[in-house]
Design an enzyme around this catalytic site. Sequence first.
Site, PDB file in Angstrom:
ATOM      1  N   CYS A 208       0.839  -1.207   0.000  1.00  0.00           N
ATOM      2  CA  CYS A 208       0.000   0.000   0.000  1.00  0.00           C
ATOM      3  C   CYS A 208       0.871   1.252   0.000  1.00  0.00           C
ATOM      4  CB  CYS A 208      -0.921  -0.033   1.218  1.00  0.00           C
ATOM      5  SG  CYS A 208      -1.830   1.494   1.510  1.00  0.00           S
TER       6      CYS A 208
ATOM      7  N   CYS B  34      -0.065   3.966   2.542  1.00  0.00           N
ATOM      8  CA  CYS B  34       0.346   3.554   3.890  1.00  0.00           C
ATOM      9  C   CYS B  34       1.774   3.987   4.172  1.00  0.00           C
ATOM     10  CB  CYS B  34       0.230   2.038   4.048  1.00  0.00           C
ATOM     11  SG  CYS B  34      -1.443   1.371   3.883  1.00  0.00           S
TER      12      CYS B  34
END
Length: 326
Positions: free
Chosen positions: A79, A82
Amino acid sequence: MQPRNMSMSGVVDLAAVKAAQEAKAKAEQARAESARQGGGGAVSPADLVIDVDEAGFESEVLQRSTEVPVVIDFWAEWCQPCKQLSPVLERLAVEYDGKFVLAKIDVDANQMLMQQFGIQGIPAVFAVVAGQALPLFQGAAPEQQIRDTLDQLVQVAEQRFGLTGLVVDPDAESAAPVEAAAPQIPAGPYDHLLEAAVHALDAGDFGGAVQAYKNVLSDDPGNSEAKLGLAQAELLQRVQGADPQDVRKAAAENPDDARAQIAAADLDLVGGHVEDAFGRLIDTVRRTAGDDRDAVRVRLLELFEVVGGDDPRVAAARRSLARALF
């Protein structure tokens, strides 16, 4: 020891109440044990950011949230947002100096937790306060927005739930892993007082029961059975002698009267109408302000104690209360 306080059986889930109180007591005992073993309970900055999995979620997040808000960062290695958000959260966890703990959960390795929180996309950030989950935001939010959200979280945790955070010592060593087994608790010398309180409840002497439980708590403030019994006895004492018809009429005619709504909520709970009691007080929190609002909030928290933190109706009501307070 078997649960004693059976005078309210059929009204609230006594097993859930006792379990909730025992969980809180274990958390208090764990903090006391940590203080005895060194550092007065202080943690190192490294302990403010932890990796959590499904096996450790109860102890590292739920139990820890009884003493400090736990912010959860749901992330994954693949991700990209993230990778932008996580370093900011880690830096802020240290900067906020123990006001919250950051728990990082890899969703690829912990699919069950992802499902339980109903997460549709990552990064997703939640908080757990006093055992209850609150959604904070999703996506890589700007740092100022994150700070504003954390400031609100810390304020509510301190003012509404009494969570003041952890003491951080830059020179302290990072804590070693804690074994899952709860510390052994020696039996206290209070059985005769607790039995006397139960007999008073059974006889309808609620004032006597209240005093008996207070006598235990004056010597042993962490006694979970006495806390449970006191909450029940005080509720029964409040409704003793009340005319249900008059109380409900006053509440219906004065929807903004905090005292009238509090009295009606007590009757709701004693009658087994748990959700009605909670909903009535949450609605009153939204409609009132100042001392009236605070009195309603405090009574709602007291009723949470009677029903028990593990009851899903309490969990739902805590979320609604947090939204009303925010």
